[in-house]
Design a protein around this motif. Structure first.
Motif, PDB file in Angstrom:
ATOM      1  N   LEU A   1       0.835  -1.204   0.000  1.00  4.37           N
ATOM      2  CA  LEU A   1       0.000   0.000   0.000  1.00  4.37           C
ATOM      3  C   LEU A   1       0.868   1.252   0.000  1.00  4.37           C
ATOM      4  N   TYR A   2       2.054   1.129   0.554  1.00  7.44           N
ATOM      5  CA  TYR A   2       3.028   2.232   0.599  1.00  7.44           C
ATOM      6  C   TYR A   2       3.229   2.843  -0.779  1.00  7.44           C
ATOM      7  N   ASN A   3       3.186   1.991  -1.829  1.00  6.05           N
ATOM      8  CA  ASN A   3       3.452   2.474  -3.186  1.00  6.05           C
ATOM      9  C   ASN A   3       2.362   3.421  -3.696  1.00  6.05           C
ATOM     10  N   PHE A   4       1.164   3.342  -3.111  1.00  4.47           N
ATOM     11  CA  PHE A   4       0.052   4.189  -3.565  1.00  4.47           C
ATOM     12  C   PHE A   4      -0.087   5.471  -2.734  1.00  4.47           C
ATOM     13  N   VAL A   5       0.798   5.618  -1.740  1.00  8.32           N
ATOM     14  CA  VAL A   5       0.760   6.798  -0.872  1.00  8.32           C
ATOM     15  C   VAL A   5       1.678   7.861  -1.445  1.00  8.32           C
ATOM     16  N   ALA A   6       1.231   9.133  -1.436  1.00  5.42           N
ATOM     17  CA  ALA A   6       2.035  10.240  -1.955  1.00  5.42           C
ATOM     18  C   ALA A   6       3.327  10.369  -1.150  1.00  5.42           C
ATOM     19  N   PRO A   7       4.448  10.766  -1.784  1.00  3.45           N
ATOM     20  CA  PRO A   7       5.744  10.841  -1.090  1.00  3.45           C
ATOM     21  C   PRO A   7       5.706  11.664   0.197  1.00  3.45           C
ATOM     22  N   HIS A   8       5.005  12.791   0.166  1.00  2.00           N
ATOM     23  CA  HIS A   8       5.002  13.641   1.351  1.00  2.00           C
ATOM     24  C   HIS A   8       4.184  13.063   2.498  1.00  2.00           C
ATOM     25  N   SER A   9       3.418  11.977   2.238  1.00  2.00           N
ATOM     26  CA  SER A   9       2.614  11.356   3.290  1.00  2.00           C
ATOM     27  C   SER A   9       3.182  10.009   3.753  1.00  2.00           C
ATOM     28  N   ARG A  10       4.256   9.529   3.117  1.00  2.00           N
ATOM     29  CA  ARG A  10       4.716   8.175   3.385  1.00  2.00           C
ATOM     30  C   ARG A  10       5.293   8.001   4.788  1.00  2.00           C
ATOM     31  N   LEU A  11       6.028   8.993   5.270  1.00  2.00           N
ATOM     32  CA  LEU A  11       6.606   8.891   6.610  1.00  2.00           C
ATOM     33  C   LEU A  11       5.507   8.786   7.658  1.00  2.00           C
ATOM     34  N   PHE A  12       4.491   9.625   7.517  1.00  4.52           N
ATOM     35  CA  PHE A  12       3.371   9.570   8.466  1.00  4.52           C
ATOM     36  C   PHE A  12       2.630   8.242   8.338  1.00  4.52           C
ATOM     37  N   TYR A  13       2.465   7.769   7.093  1.00  2.00           N
ATOM     38  CA  TYR A  13       1.772   6.493   6.886  1.00  2.00           C
ATOM     39  C   TYR A  13       2.503   5.350   7.575  1.00  2.00           C
ATOM     40  N   MET A  14       3.828   5.319   7.466  1.00  2.00           N
ATOM     41  CA  MET A  14       4.593   4.240   8.079  1.00  2.00           C
ATOM     42  C   MET A  14       4.496   4.280   9.598  1.00  2.00           C
TER      43      MET A  14
ATOM     44  N   ALA B   1      -6.122   2.597  14.818  1.00  2.80           N
ATOM     45  CA  ALA B   1      -5.576   3.933  14.575  1.00  2.80           C
ATOM     46  C   ALA B   1      -6.297   4.578  13.403  1.00  2.80           C
ATOM     47  N   LYS B   2      -6.225   5.916  13.366  1.00  2.00           N
ATOM     48  CA  LYS B   2      -6.817   6.691  12.279  1.00  2.00           C
ATOM     49  C   LYS B   2      -5.868   7.819  11.908  1.00  2.00           C
ATOM     50  N   GLY B   3      -5.903   8.231  10.644  1.00  2.54           N
ATOM     51  CA  GLY B   3      -5.085   9.342  10.200  1.00  2.54           C
ATOM     52  C   GLY B   3      -5.406   9.707   8.767  1.00  2.54           C
ATOM     53  N   GLU B   4      -4.862  10.829   8.310  1.00  6.08           N
ATOM     54  CA  GLU B   4      -5.108  11.314   6.955  1.00  6.08           C
ATOM     55  C   GLU B   4      -3.811  11.326   6.153  1.00  6.08           C
ATOM     56  N   VAL B   5      -3.871  10.791   4.938  1.00  2.00           N
ATOM     57  CA  VAL B   5      -2.738  10.808   4.015  1.00  2.00           C
ATOM     58  C   VAL B   5      -3.267  11.169   2.632  1.00  2.00           C
ATOM     59  N   ASP B   6      -2.336  11.453   1.719  1.00  2.00           N
ATOM     60  CA  ASP B   6      -2.696  11.670   0.321  1.00  2.00           C
ATOM     61  C   ASP B   6      -2.329  10.433  -0.484  1.00  2.00           C
ATOM     62  N   LEU B   7      -3.241   9.987  -1.369  1.00  2.00           N
ATOM     63  CA  LEU B   7      -2.972   8.882  -2.289  1.00  2.00           C
ATOM     64  C   LEU B   7      -2.718   9.433  -3.686  1.00  2.00           C
ATOM     65  N   PHE B   8      -2.005   8.632  -4.497  1.00  2.00           N
ATOM     66  CA  PHE B   8      -1.800   8.970  -5.913  1.00  2.00           C
ATOM     67  C   PHE B   8      -3.025   8.601  -6.736  1.00  2.00           C
ATOM     68  N   ARG B   9      -3.345   9.427  -7.734  1.00  2.00           N
ATOM     69  CA  ARG B   9      -4.311   9.036  -8.765  1.00  2.00           C
ATOM     70  C   ARG B   9      -4.061   9.875 -10.004  1.00  2.00           C
ATOM     71  N   ASN B  10      -3.554   9.223 -11.025  1.00  2.00           N
ATOM     72  CA  ASN B  10      -3.302   9.899 -12.308  1.00  2.00           C
ATOM     73  C   ASN B  10      -2.477  11.174 -12.140  1.00  2.00           C
ATOM     74  N   GLY B  11      -1.438  11.090 -11.334  1.00  2.00           N
ATOM     75  CA  GLY B  11      -0.559  12.240 -11.141  1.00  2.00           C
ATOM     76  C   GLY B  11      -1.073  13.269 -10.160  1.00  2.00           C
ATOM     77  N   ALA B  12      -2.264  13.074  -9.628  1.00  2.00           N
ATOM     78  CA  ALA B  12      -2.833  14.008  -8.650  1.00  2.00           C
ATOM     79  C   ALA B  12      -2.845  13.356  -7.269  1.00  2.00           C
TER      80      ALA B  12
END
Length: 420
Positions: free
Chosen positions: A93-106, A117-128
């Protein structure tokens, strides 16, 4: 050999039926004969209805192993990342998380093995980037730990939040503009109370000097012109005072204290004593209570209403003015009387000239007049001031009228002032 072949075919068909039943979720367990005994085997697949629910839900759902690899993903998650499931299953799932959110995701992923646990991250979709809320829950299956994650797309919510923030900024700007306007209004009030009235006082003073000096014939045109000039100056003075009073309502709330309304009305009647005697007016006051109001403003309200009732009377009929009211449960002109209600409806009724009710929306407007100034004096500001006073008390005002039969003004005020 033919019999053995047929038996083999029969068993193969039975096996195919069993596999189909297992695949479609029609069975939960198998009973297998082993010699003289039977063994129960429980299926480790989810219930078919539960699987359908996961597939149809609006949120994305994934199951990860301890290494963070996606073992299962529903179609909604596929839509969120805009990829087919064949490119999702088996990927971290790490691969679908935006770079700036990966540290928090881990950090979130590691901590959730101990507790939800709960939290907010950004996912990739078509470059957005897609703002997403993660809800992580560890689950043990067949003595192995896995991680269930529900993913909620926050795009619409974030968009609404941005719109709300923009509206709040615009509101702050409008409030700032309003404060500047109020400051300008205060400056105008200062000018109106001093600079504008000073020239009028001189016009009136020197006009009266000429009038009393005896240099003009009382029946001459010059004397009539002087009279018109003095009357115009007096109207101008009244207009300035009325505008000044109206502007002060916008910048000064004043103090709200318990006030005996009947005492205020009695004071106003003393001020109008000469007019009342001149018109032989009959005025009755009943059931006026103590309300928490701004005394000065409510005095102005009653003064405007009584002044109009006396002014707009029928020429050949003595004015009859009735002042009273009763308590209400809420701010409703048609509401029933309630002795311990939180509102009080004041009624000021007269038998004057009245007006057509189609003009009701107009009479509370600034400078609005239903009669010419030659017939009845006035600036057309009195009822506008009255309405503004009522509104500043969180109240409501209404009027009923009929030509030739008088008017009835109804004012609802809260018993206790509440700024909200």
């Amino acid at each position: 050999m033919l019999e053995e072949l047929n038996e083999t075919r029969r068993r193969l068909a039975e096996a195919e039926d069993t596999i189909e039943a297992i695949r479609t979720g029609q069975v939960d367990a198998l009973v297998v004969q082993q010699g003289d005994s039977h063994q129960l085997y429980t299926l480790q697949t989810a219930d078919h209805a539960y699987r359908m629910f996961i597939e149809k839900m609006n949120e994305g759902a994934v199951t990860l192993n301890r290494e963070g690899v996606i073992l299962y993903a529903n179609s909604r998650f596929s839509e969120m990342v805009a990829l087919p499931l064949m490119y999702i299953i088996g990927q971290p799932l790490y691969n679908f998380v935006a770079p700036h959110s990966r540290l928090f995701y881990m950090d979130l992923y590691e901590s959730c093995w101990r507790e939800d646990a709960k939290g907010e991250v950004d996912l990739f979709r078509n470059g957005a980037f897609i703002p997403t809320k993660l809800s992580l829950n560890p689950l043990e299956i067949a003595s192995e730990m896995s991680m269930n994650i529900i993913l909620t797309d926050l795009s619409e919510q974030k968009s609404t939040q941005r719109i709300l923030e923009d509206n709040n900024r615009q509101l702050e700007q409008l409030n700032s503009t309003l404060e500047l306007s109020n400051h300008d209004l205060q400056q105008f009030a200062s000018v109106a109370s001093h600079d504008l009235q000073e020239p009028l006082r001189k016009i009136q003073m020197f006009g009266n000097f000429i009038k009393t000096a005896g240099v003009l014939q009382s029946d001459g045109k010059e004397y009539q012109y002087l009279e018109k000039m003095l009357k115009s100056a007096e109207r101008m003075k009244t207009l300035i005072i009325d505008v000044l009073n109206y502007s002060r309502l916008s910048v000064n709330d004043g103090e709200f204290v318990p006030v005996e309304l009947s005492e205020i009305v009695q004071e106003i009647l003393e001020d109008f004593e000469l007019v009342i005697k001149e018109k032989n007016a009959q005025i009755s006051i009943v059931n006026l209570p103590v309300l928490e109001v701004n005394k000065g403003q409510i005095r102005q309200m009653f003064q405007n209403l009584l002044s109009n009732a006396l002014k707009f009377s029928n020429p050949d009929v003595a004015p009859v003015i009735k002042i009273g009211g009763y308590f209400l449960a809420d701010k409703n002109f048609d509401g029933p009387e309630m002795p311990d209600g939180g509102y009080y409806m004041i009624s000021v009724e007269d038998n004057g000239i009245g007006f057509e009710e189609k003009y009701i929306p107009n009479i509370f407007a600034l400078f609005e007049r239903l009669n010419s100034k030659e017939t009845f004096e006035g600036t057309g500001i009195g009822l506008a001031i009255t309405k503004k006073i009522v509104e500043k008390h969180n109240g409501a005002i209404h009027v009923k009228s009929k030509v030739g039969y008088g008017s009835k003004f109804l004012i609802i005020l809260p018993v206790t002032y509440n700024i909200s």
